[in-house]
Write an enzyme that holds these catalytic residues in place. Structure first.
Site, PDB file in Angstrom:
ATOM      1  CE1 TYR A 117       0.156 -68.927  19.996  1.00 24.36           C
ATOM      2  CE2 TYR A 117       1.824 -67.202  20.070  1.00 24.36           C
ATOM      3  CZ  TYR A 117       0.497 -67.593  20.085  1.00 24.36           C
ATOM      4  OH  TYR A 117      -0.490 -66.646  20.178  1.00 24.36           O
ATOM      5  CG  HIS A 131       0.265 -58.234  24.502  1.00 22.29           C
ATOM      6  ND1 HIS A 131      -0.047 -57.618  23.320  1.00 22.29           N
ATOM      7  CD2 HIS A 131      -0.607 -57.739  25.415  1.00 22.29           C
ATOM      8  CE1 HIS A 131      -1.064 -56.782  23.516  1.00 22.29           C
ATOM      9  NE2 HIS A 131      -1.412 -56.841  24.786  1.00 22.29           N
ATOM     10  CG  ASN A 137       1.316 -46.345  13.321  1.00 19.87           C
ATOM     11  OD1 ASN A 137       1.990 -47.249  13.828  1.00 19.87           O
ATOM     12  ND2 ASN A 137       0.182 -46.569  12.662  1.00 19.87           N
ATOM     13  CG  LEU A 138       3.486 -47.311   7.101  1.00 21.37           C
ATOM     14  CD1 LEU A 138       4.861 -46.730   6.810  1.00 21.37           C
ATOM     15  CD2 LEU A 138       3.459 -48.784   6.690  1.00 21.37           C
ATOM     16  CD  GLU A 139      -2.119 -48.100   8.136  1.00 22.58           C
ATOM     17  OE1 GLU A 139      -2.326 -47.955   6.924  1.00 22.58           O
ATOM     18  OE2 GLU A 139      -2.209 -49.191   8.716  1.00 22.58           O
TER      19      GLU A 139
HETATM   20  N1  APR Z   1       6.760 -48.379  10.636  1.00 22.83           N
HETATM   21  C1  APR Z   1       5.824 -47.865  11.478  1.00 22.83           C
HETATM   22  N2  APR Z   1       4.581 -48.376  11.619  1.00 22.83           N
HETATM   23  C2  APR Z   1       4.280 -49.463  10.877  1.00 22.83           C
HETATM   24  C3  APR Z   1       5.197 -50.063   9.985  1.00 22.83           C
HETATM   25  C4  APR Z   1       6.482 -49.479   9.882  1.00 22.83           C
HETATM   26  N3  APR Z   1       7.422 -49.973   9.065  1.00 22.83           N
HETATM   27  N4  APR Z   1       4.579 -51.123   9.399  1.00 22.83           N
HETATM   28  C5  APR Z   1       3.331 -51.189   9.906  1.00 22.83           C
HETATM   29  N5  APR Z   1       3.148 -50.182  10.789  1.00 22.83           N
HETATM   30  C6  APR Z   1       1.950 -49.886  11.585  1.00 22.83           C
HETATM   31  C7  APR Z   1       0.652 -50.207  10.879  1.00 22.83           C
HETATM   32  O1  APR Z   1       0.211 -49.063  10.148  1.00 22.83           O
HETATM   33  C8  APR Z   1      -0.269 -50.495  12.060  1.00 22.83           C
HETATM   34  O2  APR Z   1      -0.897 -49.313  12.522  1.00 22.83           O
HETATM   35  O3  APR Z   1       2.001 -50.717  12.709  1.00 22.83           O
HETATM   36  C9  APR Z   1       0.675 -51.003  13.146  1.00 22.83           C
HETATM   37  C10 APR Z   1       0.560 -52.501  13.376  1.00 22.83           C
HETATM   38  O4  APR Z   1      -0.748 -52.753  13.855  1.00 22.83           O
HETATM   39  P1  APR Z   1      -1.166 -54.253  14.224  1.00 22.83           P
HETATM   40  O5  APR Z   1      -0.789 -55.173  13.121  1.00 22.83           O
HETATM   41  O6  APR Z   1      -2.592 -54.195  14.694  1.00 22.83           O
HETATM   42  O7  APR Z   1      -0.219 -54.635  15.460  1.00 22.83           O
HETATM   43  P2  APR Z   1      -0.363 -54.141  16.960  1.00 22.83           P
HETATM   44  O8  APR Z   1      -0.967 -52.778  17.030  1.00 22.83           O
HETATM   45  O9  APR Z   1       0.954 -54.354  17.607  1.00 22.83           O
HETATM   46  O10 APR Z   1      -1.410 -55.216  17.573  1.00 22.83           O
HETATM   47  C11 APR Z   1      -1.660 -55.116  18.974  1.00 22.83           C
HETATM   48  O11 APR Z   1      -3.013 -57.104  18.868  1.00 22.83           O
HETATM   49  O12 APR Z   1      -3.205 -59.120  17.842  1.00 22.83           O
HETATM   50  C12 APR Z   1      -2.902 -58.521  19.031  1.00 22.83           C
HETATM   51  O13 APR Z   1      -1.496 -59.259  20.764  1.00 22.83           O
HETATM   52  C13 APR Z   1      -1.485 -58.808  19.442  1.00 22.83           C
HETATM   53  O14 APR Z   1       0.174 -57.341  20.389  1.00 22.83           O
HETATM   54  C14 APR Z   1      -0.790 -57.470  19.342  1.00 22.83           C
HETATM   55  C15 APR Z   1      -1.927 -56.489  19.524  1.00 22.83           C
END
Ligand code: APR
Length: 241
Positions: free
Chosen positions: A59, A117, A209-211
């Site tokens: 961290y 979080h 979202n990207l996907e």
């Molecule tokens: N623009 C839009 N979406 C994007 C981009 C972008 N440039 N880049 C990535 N993404 C999308 C990915 O496709 C994915 O669906 O963002 C999402 C990120 O997903 P995660 O990495 O799982 O992050 P998140 O959903 O925030 O995780 C939730 O999980 O690990 C714990 O506490 C942590 O807060 C986090 C929680």
């Protein structure tokens, strides 16, 4: 175009994808944070008890890293919506519920931000329960500014711990007539369940979202693309640019 004033109260959920284009790693993409570190080692109370130095160094590194990053167009657009919505909608509310622990929403100028979080730039004293804004390292066990105990930990919600301010979030979802999810994989609860709750409570639901995410099937509409493109476009539609 007229502002979309059929909406009054908007709840926006953001995840790591909204900060990806600012250079902050997401969690589950290839090479993402959870590919470099085992969650159970760095993001659980058990991992902290087992090896506190490993967790504090993880961290400390991320606290320093986020201070070198800047908001991107998605953060800027959401901050604009936060500033202008009440006037455009006749008193409607915007709440940004973020799973992210960076401060890029705030640095873009957003005011109504709720970190479910926790935050990298806050530390929590496990001796006296005080929380302090903190930008430096914790590895040297600095004394708590309130009680002097060497008991400061990252104020980040780890797996197995309860996310913050869930009552406020649930109340905001009950008032919302639009729920927008941006940049999250829909992999982690309770955030991943907000879309279903919003639908049950009568809100329209939009995903940017990207996907496709694990929750895409629950949204009225999903737009696929980069947040820095989709979010300014959507905010312009809502504000009637
Ligand atoms: N623009 C839009 N979406 C994007 C981009 C972008 N440039 N880049 C990535 N993404 C999308 C990915 O496709 C994915 O669906 O963002 C999402 C990120 O997903 P995660 O990495 O799982 O992050 P998140 O959903 O925030 O995780 C939730 O999980 O690990 C714990 O506490 C942590 O807060 C986090 C929680």
């Amino acid at each position: 175009m007229a502002p979309m004033t059929r909406y009054r109260n908007i709840v926006i959920l953001t995840g790591a994808g909204v900060s990806a284009e600012s250079g902050i790693d997401t969690f589950r993409s290839a090479g993402g944070l959870w590919e470099q570190h085992r969650v159970e080692d760095v993001a659980t109370p058990e991992g902290f008890a087992r090896d506190p130095d490993l967790v504090l160094r993880f961290y400390d590194m991320r606290r320093v890293a986020i201070q070198t990053k800047v908001p991107n167009a998605a953060h800027e657009a959401l901050a604009r919506l936060d500033r202008e919505w009440a006037g455009r909608s006749g008193g409607g509310e915007v709440l940004i519920v973020t799973q992210n622990v960076d401060d890029l929403h705030e640095r873009a100028g957003a005011l109504n931000v709720l970190h479910m979080h926790g935050e990298h730039l806050t530390v929590w004293c496990t001796a006296c329960d005080a929380r302090h804004r903190w930008t430096g390292p914790l590895i040297e066990r600095p004394p708590c500014p309130a009680c002097a105990a060497p008991s400061l930990r990252p104020d980040v919600v780890w797996f197995g711990e309860v996310p913050y301010r869930m009552d406020e979030i649930t109340e905001a979802l009950a008032r919302a007539d639009l729920f927008v999810s941006i940049g999250t994989s829909g992999a982690v609860y309770p955030a991943a369940g907000f879309v279903r709750l919003a639908r049950e409570l009568g809100a329209d639901t939009l995903e940017l979202n990207l996907e496709r995410s694990q929750g895409s099937a629950w949204f009225d509409e999903t737009r696929l693309g980069a947040a820095s493109v989709l979010v300014p476009q959507w905010v312009g539609e809502v504000l009637g640019d």
